[in-house]
Design a protein around this motif. Structure first.
Motif, PDB file in Angstrom:
ATOM      1  N   VAL A   1       0.870  -1.176   0.000  1.00 51.27           N
ATOM      2  CA  VAL A   1       0.000   0.000   0.000  1.00 51.27           C
ATOM      3  C   VAL A   1       0.907   1.226   0.000  1.00 51.27           C
ATOM      4  CG1 VAL A   1      -1.956   1.123   1.128  1.00 51.27           C
ATOM      5  CG2 VAL A   1      -1.569  -1.342   1.479  1.00 51.27           C
ATOM      6  N   GLU A   2       0.986   1.897  -1.153  1.00 51.01           N
ATOM      7  CA  GLU A   2       1.927   3.013  -1.299  1.00 51.01           C
ATOM      8  C   GLU A   2       1.391   3.968  -2.358  1.00 51.01           C
ATOM      9  OE1 GLU A   2       4.304   5.619  -1.156  1.00 51.01           O
ATOM     10  OE2 GLU A   2       5.404   4.055  -0.077  1.00 51.01           O
ATOM     11  N   ASP A   3       1.263   5.250  -2.000  1.00 51.33           N
ATOM     12  CA  ASP A   3       0.706   6.219  -2.952  1.00 51.33           C
ATOM     13  C   ASP A   3       1.741   6.769  -3.927  1.00 51.33           C
ATOM     14  OD1 ASP A   3       1.995   7.696  -0.980  1.00 51.33           O
ATOM     15  OD2 ASP A   3       0.398   9.175  -0.770  1.00 51.33           O
ATOM     16  N   ASP A   4       3.015   6.592  -3.643  1.00 43.70           N
ATOM     17  CA  ASP A   4       4.066   7.032  -4.554  1.00 43.70           C
ATOM     18  C   ASP A   4       4.325   5.916  -5.569  1.00 43.70           C
ATOM     19  OD1 ASP A   4       7.057   6.897  -5.325  1.00 43.70           O
ATOM     20  OD2 ASP A   4       6.819   8.962  -4.633  1.00 43.70           O
ATOM     21  N   ALA A   5       4.044   6.198  -6.844  1.00 45.68           N
ATOM     22  CA  ALA A   5       4.129   5.171  -7.890  1.00 45.68           C
ATOM     23  C   ALA A   5       5.519   4.557  -8.003  1.00 45.68           C
ATOM     24  CB  ALA A   5       3.692   5.749  -9.235  1.00 45.68           C
TER      25      ALA A   5
ATOM     26  N   PRO B   1      -8.544   0.944  -0.550  1.00 38.69           N
ATOM     27  CA  PRO B   1      -8.722  -0.418  -1.048  1.00 38.69           C
ATOM     28  C   PRO B   1      -8.073  -1.468  -0.144  1.00 38.69           C
ATOM     29  CG  PRO B   1      -7.357   0.878  -2.569  1.00 38.69           C
ATOM     30  CD  PRO B   1      -7.842   1.796  -1.501  1.00 38.69           C
ATOM     31  N   ALA B   2      -7.024  -1.096   0.560  1.00 37.03           N
ATOM     32  CA  ALA B   2      -6.385  -2.031   1.492  1.00 37.03           C
ATOM     33  C   ALA B   2      -7.322  -2.336   2.651  1.00 37.03           C
ATOM     34  CB  ALA B   2      -5.070  -1.445   2.006  1.00 37.03           C
TER      35      ALA B   2
ATOM     36  N   VAL C   1      -6.471   7.729   2.854  1.00 35.77           N
ATOM     37  CA  VAL C   1      -6.495   6.789   3.983  1.00 35.77           C
ATOM     38  C   VAL C   1      -5.062   6.339   4.227  1.00 35.77           C
ATOM     39  CG1 VAL C   1      -7.368   4.579   4.811  1.00 35.77           C
ATOM     40  CG2 VAL C   1      -8.847   6.047   3.431  1.00 35.77           C
ATOM     41  N   GLY C   2      -4.552   6.613   5.421  1.00 33.12           N
ATOM     42  CA  GLY C   2      -3.154   6.342   5.733  1.00 33.12           C
ATOM     43  C   GLY C   2      -2.888   4.971   6.325  1.00 33.12           C
ATOM     44  N   GLY C   3      -1.620   4.736   6.592  1.00 31.27           N
ATOM     45  CA  GLY C   3      -1.163   3.453   7.102  1.00 31.27           C
ATOM     46  C   GLY C   3      -1.706   3.082   8.464  1.00 31.27           C
ATOM     47  N   MET C   4      -1.976   4.054   9.312  1.00 28.81           N
ATOM     48  CA  MET C   4      -2.532   3.730  10.628  1.00 28.81           C
ATOM     49  C   MET C   4      -3.930   3.136  10.479  1.00 28.81           C
ATOM     50  SD  MET C   4      -0.169   4.201  12.801  1.00 28.81           S
ATOM     51  CE  MET C   4      -1.005   4.161  14.387  1.00 28.81           C
TER      52      MET C   4
ATOM     53  N   VAL D   1      -4.935   1.466   7.820  1.00 30.79           N
ATOM     54  CA  VAL D   1      -4.691   0.130   7.267  1.00 30.79           C
ATOM     55  C   VAL D   1      -4.319  -0.824   8.400  1.00 30.79           C
ATOM     56  CG1 VAL D   1      -3.177  -1.234   5.752  1.00 30.79           C
ATOM     57  CG2 VAL D   1      -4.015   1.014   4.998  1.00 30.79           C
ATOM     58  N   LEU D   2      -3.414  -0.385   9.272  1.00 32.73           N
ATOM     59  CA  LEU D   2      -3.006  -1.189  10.425  1.00 32.73           C
ATOM     60  C   LEU D   2      -4.215  -1.543  11.290  1.00 32.73           C
ATOM     61  CD1 LEU D   2      -0.945  -2.424  12.381  1.00 32.73           C
ATOM     62  CD2 LEU D   2      -0.602  -0.125  13.320  1.00 32.73           C
ATOM     63  N   ARG D   3      -5.046  -0.559  11.575  1.00 27.55           N
ATOM     64  CA  ARG D   3      -6.236  -0.779  12.404  1.00 27.55           C
ATOM     65  C   ARG D   3      -7.167  -1.810  11.763  1.00 27.55           C
ATOM     66  NH1 ARG D   3      -7.789   4.234  12.532  1.00 27.55           N
ATOM     67  NH2 ARG D   3      -6.134   4.817  13.938  1.00 27.55           N
ATOM     68  N   ALA D   4      -7.397  -1.681  10.458  1.00 25.37           N
ATOM     69  CA  ALA D   4      -8.300  -2.610   9.756  1.00 25.37           C
ATOM     70  C   ALA D   4      -7.773  -4.040   9.807  1.00 25.37           C
ATOM     71  CB  ALA D   4      -8.484  -2.166   8.305  1.00 25.37           C
ATOM     72  N   PHE D   5      -6.477  -4.230   9.560  1.00 23.55           N
ATOM     73  CA  PHE D   5      -5.920  -5.583   9.589  1.00 23.55           C
ATOM     74  C   PHE D   5      -5.851  -6.119  11.013  1.00 23.55           C
ATOM     75  CE2 PHE D   5      -5.038  -4.883   5.193  1.00 23.55           C
ATOM     76  CZ  PHE D   5      -5.067  -6.153   4.639  1.00 23.55           C
ATOM     77  N   SER D   6      -5.609  -5.259  11.998  1.00 22.66           N
ATOM     78  CA  SER D   6      -5.594  -5.700  13.395  1.00 22.66           C
ATOM     79  C   SER D   6      -6.969  -6.230  13.812  1.00 22.66           C
ATOM     80  CB  SER D   6      -5.189  -4.554  14.325  1.00 22.66           C
ATOM     81  OG  SER D   6      -3.861  -4.176  14.064  1.00 22.66           O
TER      82      SER D   6
END
Length: 119
Positions: free
Chosen positions: A7-11, A36-37, A58-61, A63-68
């Motif tokens: 998951v990275e916004d920089d191509a 989407p992650a 939507v940032g990494g935190m 994403v972390l919360r959703a997977f946790s």
């Protein structure tokens, strides 16, 4: 086969991560934002997530919360801009497996991924 979600916004960084991890023999899916992650978290089909912390929508935190919550056995490695160690330590406190600084050292990334998958 081991499945990794990038998951990275920089191509450029996203393509580099995909290339490095694919070369290690992993099946890599890559998305350009956390939304989407977050949607994919419930599928439980990933063995590892590698996510940038700071993204526009939507940032990494998140994403972390959703997977946790939805796939608690899936380790999450967060990518942080060089010098943002405070944010990275906060992420680890919230359940991230580890973090890698940007610009990332390829060998450090490989070792961090290998350790996360071993656990």
């Amino acid at each position: 086969m081991t499945r990794i979600l990038v998951v990275e916004d920089d191509a450029v960084a996203r393509d580099l991560l995909r290339e490095i991890l694919s070369a290690e023999g992993f099946a890599v899916d890559a998305v350009d934002d956390g939304a989407p992650a977050v949607e994919r978290a419930a599928s439980g089909r990933y063995d590892l997530v590698v996510s940038d912390i700071r993204m526009e929508r939507v940032g990494g935190m998140e994403v972390l919360r959703a997977f946790s919550e939805k796939a608690p056995g899936t380790p999450v490695i967060l990518i942080t801009a060089f010098g943002d160690v405070t944010g990275a330590m906060e992420a680890i406190g919230h359940g991230a497996y580890d973090y890698v600084s940007k610009p990332f050292n390829v060998e450090e990334l490989r070792q961090t991924v290998a350790r996360a998958l071993e656990r």
